[in-house]
Write a protein that holds these residues in place. Structure first.
Motif, PDB file in Angstrom:
ATOM      1  N   VAL A   1      -4.775   3.684  -6.588  1.00 28.16           N
ATOM      2  CA  VAL A   1      -4.243   2.420  -5.894  1.00 28.16           C
ATOM      3  C   VAL A   1      -5.087   1.293  -6.409  1.00 28.16           C
ATOM      4  O   VAL A   1      -6.255   1.209  -6.409  1.00 28.16           O
TER       5      VAL A   1
ATOM      6  N   LEU B   1      -6.442   1.064   9.443  1.00 27.64           N
ATOM      7  CA  LEU B   1      -6.437   1.344   7.809  1.00 27.64           C
ATOM      8  C   LEU B   1      -6.032   2.847   7.601  1.00 27.64           C
ATOM      9  O   LEU B   1      -5.199   3.497   6.737  1.00 27.64           O
TER      10      LEU B   1
ATOM     11  N   LEU C   1       0.905  -1.191  -0.076  1.00 28.85           N
ATOM     12  CA  LEU C   1       0.093   0.175  -0.062  1.00 28.85           C
ATOM     13  C   LEU C   1       0.825   1.163  -0.071  1.00 28.85           C
ATOM     14  O   LEU C   1       0.459   2.241  -0.751  1.00 28.85           O
TER      15      LEU C   1
ATOM     16  N   ASP D   1      -7.184  -2.008  -6.943  1.00 27.37           N
ATOM     17  CA  ASP D   1      -8.149  -2.820  -5.901  1.00 27.37           C
ATOM     18  C   ASP D   1      -7.408  -3.580  -5.005  1.00 27.37           C
ATOM     19  O   ASP D   1      -7.726  -3.758  -4.078  1.00 27.37           O
TER      20      ASP D   1
ATOM     21  N   ALA E   1      -6.808  -3.845   3.509  1.00 29.63           N
ATOM     22  CA  ALA E   1      -8.008  -4.176   4.234  1.00 29.63           C
ATOM     23  C   ALA E   1      -8.338  -5.344   4.886  1.00 29.63           C
ATOM     24  O   ALA E   1      -8.563  -5.465   6.035  1.00 29.63           O
TER      25      ALA E   1
ATOM     26  N   TYR F   1      -5.228  -2.458  -2.246  1.00 33.19           N
ATOM     27  CA  TYR F   1      -5.985  -1.989  -1.202  1.00 33.19           C
ATOM     28  C   TYR F   1      -6.966  -3.211  -0.452  1.00 33.19           C
ATOM     29  O   TYR F   1      -6.851  -3.009   0.824  1.00 33.19           O
TER      30      TYR F   1
ATOM     31  N   ILE G   1      -2.741   4.822   6.178  1.00 34.80           N
ATOM     32  CA  ILE G   1      -3.016   5.503   5.117  1.00 34.80           C
ATOM     33  C   ILE G   1      -2.155   7.079   5.618  1.00 34.80           C
ATOM     34  O   ILE G   1      -1.675   7.743   4.944  1.00 34.80           O
TER      35      ILE G   1
END
Length: 135
Positions: free
Chosen positions: A88, A105, A75, A90, A97, A93, A109
């Motif tokens: 980003v 998360l 990430l 999928d 997650a 991410y 970030i």
């Protein structure tokens, strides 16, 4: 910026992971000042030299980093390199997650966003490792 960085790191709740993320972004952004600082902080937090030495090639080192760390590093790279990809992916991410709850998360970030901002400030100002960040 200092408040954002501190709150994001505190909220993430994993000092070593936060430093790994900040080191990796600083490597990608070629920020010697931040790289020097966060390598020092990672060592103080107990990170091993072996893992620090291999961080630039984390994808190639099976078993060196946990799946959670690998998701955070992926990430980090995706967010740091937005200018080349525009988004980003999928799957990156989704993997993050799967390893971090919503609160974690958001803090992860936040850490990534903060270090990218710091990198840009320090590189733009040509601040050298060990030098003062502000006159």
């Amino acid at each position: 910026m200092q408040s954002l960085s501190a709150a994001a790191k505190r909220g993430l709740g994993d000092a070593v992971l936060a430093e790994l993320v900040m080191i990796r972004a600083s490597q990608l952004n070629r920020c010697a000042f931040c790289l020097d600082m966060h390598l020092t902080l990672a060592r103080k937090a107990g990170e091993s030299e072996d893992r620090l030495d291999l961080l630039a090639t984390w994808e190639e080192t099976d078993g060196t980093y946990t799946p959670r760390e690998r998701a955070a590093l992926a990430l980090t790279e995706a967010i740091t390199e937005l200018t080349s990809t525009g988004f980003v992916p999928d799957e990156v991410y989704a993997e993050a997650a799967a390893h971090f709850d919503d609160r974690e998360l958001a803090h992860l970030i936040g850490v990534i966003t903060a270090i990218n901002s710091w990198n840009r400030l320090m590189v733009a100002r040509r601040i050298q490792p060990g030098g003062p960040a502000w006159p």
